[in-house]
Design a protein around this motif. Structure first.
Motif, short mmCIF file in Angstrom:
data_model
loop_
_atom_site.label_atom_id
_atom_site.label_comp_id
_atom_site.label_asym_id
_atom_site.label_seq_id
_atom_site.Cartn_x
_atom_site.Cartn_y
_atom_site.Cartn_z
N ASP A 45 40.95 -30.02 -52.36
CA ASP A 45 42.17 -30.02 -51.56
C ASP A 45 41.93 -29.01 -50.43
OD1 ASP A 45 44.75 -29.46 -50.55
OD2 ASP A 45 45.69 -29.90 -52.48
N ASP A 46 41.58 -29.52 -49.24
CA ASP A 46 41.12 -28.68 -48.14
C ASP A 46 42.14 -28.62 -47.01
OD1 ASP A 46 38.70 -28.29 -49.45
OD2 ASP A 46 37.60 -29.77 -48.25
N THR A 47 42.40 -27.40 -46.53
CA THR A 47 43.16 -27.20 -45.31
C THR A 47 42.21 -26.62 -44.27
OG1 THR A 47 45.22 -26.80 -46.53
CG2 THR A 47 45.12 -26.01 -44.26
N ILE A 48 42.04 -27.33 -43.15
CA ILE A 48 41.08 -26.97 -42.12
C ILE A 48 41.84 -26.54 -40.88
CG2 ILE A 48 39.09 -27.77 -40.78
CD1 ILE A 48 38.87 -30.07 -42.91
N ALA A 49 41.58 -25.33 -40.41
CA ALA A 49 42.29 -24.80 -39.25
C ALA A 49 41.96 -25.61 -38.00
CB ALA A 49 41.92 -23.33 -39.04
N ALA A 50 42.88 -25.58 -37.04
CA ALA A 50 42.69 -26.30 -35.78
C ALA A 50 41.42 -25.83 -35.08
CB ALA A 50 43.90 -26.08 -34.87
N GLY A 51 40.68 -26.79 -34.52
CA GLY A 51 39.50 -26.45 -33.74
C GLY A 51 38.30 -25.99 -34.53
N THR A 52 38.32 -26.21 -35.85
CA THR A 52 37.20 -25.79 -36.70
C THR A 52 36.76 -26.98 -37.55
OG1 THR A 52 38.54 -25.09 -38.59
CG2 THR A 52 38.21 -23.48 -36.83
N GLY A 53 35.79 -26.72 -38.42
CA GLY A 53 35.35 -27.79 -39.31
C GLY A 53 34.00 -27.52 -39.92
N PHE A 54 33.48 -28.52 -40.61
CA PHE A 54 32.20 -28.41 -41.29
C PHE A 54 31.08 -28.79 -40.33
CE2 PHE A 54 35.44 -29.56 -44.42
CZ PHE A 54 35.20 -28.67 -45.46
N ARG A 100 22.96 -36.69 -42.64
CA ARG A 100 23.57 -35.44 -42.16
C ARG A 100 24.87 -35.81 -41.45
NH1 ARG A 100 20.82 -30.74 -41.89
NH2 ARG A 100 22.01 -30.06 -40.08
N HIS A 101 25.89 -35.00 -41.69
CA HIS A 101 27.18 -35.29 -41.04
C HIS A 101 27.93 -34.01 -40.74
CE1 HIS A 101 30.28 -34.86 -44.42
NE2 HIS A 101 29.15 -34.43 -44.93
N ALA A 102 28.90 -34.11 -39.84
CA ALA A 102 29.81 -33.03 -39.50
C ALA A 102 31.23 -33.59 -39.54
CB ALA A 102 29.51 -32.47 -38.12
N GLU A 103 32.16 -32.75 -39.97
CA GLU A 103 33.58 -33.13 -40.04
C GLU A 103 34.40 -32.03 -39.36
OE1 GLU A 103 34.31 -36.05 -41.37
OE2 GLU A 103 32.34 -36.43 -42.26
N TYR A 104 35.07 -32.38 -38.27
CA TYR A 104 35.80 -31.39 -37.49
C TYR A 104 37.28 -31.74 -37.37
CZ TYR A 104 31.35 -29.39 -35.97
OH TYR A 104 30.13 -28.79 -35.94
N ASN A 105 38.09 -30.68 -37.32
CA ASN A 105 39.50 -30.84 -36.98
C ASN A 105 39.64 -30.54 -35.50
OD1 ASN A 105 42.24 -30.79 -36.66
ND2 ASN A 105 42.57 -28.91 -37.81
N ALA A 106 39.68 -31.60 -34.69
CA ALA A 106 39.82 -31.45 -33.25
C ALA A 106 41.29 -31.45 -32.81
CB ALA A 106 39.06 -32.57 -32.54
#
Length: 233
Positions: A45-54, A100-106
């Motif tokens: 259960d993840d909460t990702i801050a704005a403008g950040t990510g994996f 390989r992957h990236a997941e971002y909160n844009a």
């Protein structure tokens, strides 16, 4: 048998940009009694801050399903796939032989997701990724299959394992039922709201580990959004 795992008992860590709660052992959280449930290995259960990510990182040999609860997640991977998945919708990455992957909160606000990992079965194959919308109105009062490796679930995103991921939206007072096959394991978490499952109370973020129950009868005590995984043992 229904084992309720309250949200406040979950493992996890707050990294500032990421506030993660783990239903099962993951990263620095280890509980030998919570190593998985059937083929289900991870439910975060993840909460990702704005403008950040994996940032870009590798995976292999895992079916990774992302259910977006609030906001949106933007995906990029080494296959050249790019996509944005919004609240209520689902993306699936079959890591296969390696990706390989990236997941971002844009987005301008926090994004909240369930990250679900299920152990694949069968032959290792090349990796793949996909996403699609699942309008909440279409699952009003009933469970709809979102991702599945089970024959006949043709409208769902494909995964390479004997499991399905389902969603339901219930209004307060509504009841939905789900038939659980013999020997199957289920795990359910309310993304929002509160319910009773076969007479046991389950609140937002709580997990219910279920087996040896032929039918799951879920009644909403308040408007609720549910995610359920049904997997082989």
């Amino acid at each position: 048998m229904i084992d309720i795992r309250r949200f406040n008992t979950l493992g996890g860590a707050n990294h500032g940009w990421l506030d993660a709660k783990h239903h099962f052992s993951f990263a620095s959280y280890h509980d030998p009694k919570r190593m998985g449930w059937g083929a289900l290995r991870v439910w975060n259960d993840d909460t990702i801050a704005a403008g950040t990510g994996f940032p870009p990182h590798p995976h292999s040999d895992m079916e990774i399903i992302t259910y977006v609860r609030e906001g949106a997640i933007t995906h990029e991977d080494s296959l050249g796939n790019k996509g944005r998945t919004e609240a209520g919708d689902v993306q699936v990455m079959s890591a296969g032989t390696g990706i390989r992957h990236a997941e971002y909160n844009a987005e301008p606000d926090a994004t909240r997701i369930f990250q679900i990992w299920i152990i694949p079965d069968g032959e290792r194959k090349a990796p793949s990724w996909g996403t699609r919308p699942f309008p909440k109105g279409e699952r009003s009062g009933r469970f709809v299959t979102l991702a599945s490796g089970i024959a006949g679930d043709d409208d769902a995103l494909p995964i390479r394992t004997d499991a399905r991921v389902l969603g339901a939206s219930l209004k307060a007072g509504e009841t939905a039922e789900y038939a659980l096959g013999q020997g199957r394991h289920a795990y359910m978490v309310p993304a929002a709201g509160a319910v009773e499952i076969n007479g046991q109370a389950l609140g937002k973020g709580d997990g219910a580990a279920i087996r040896d129950e032929s039918v799951l009868r879920i009644t909403a005590k308040e408007d609720a959004e549910l995610v359920l995984v049904d997997s082989a043992a």
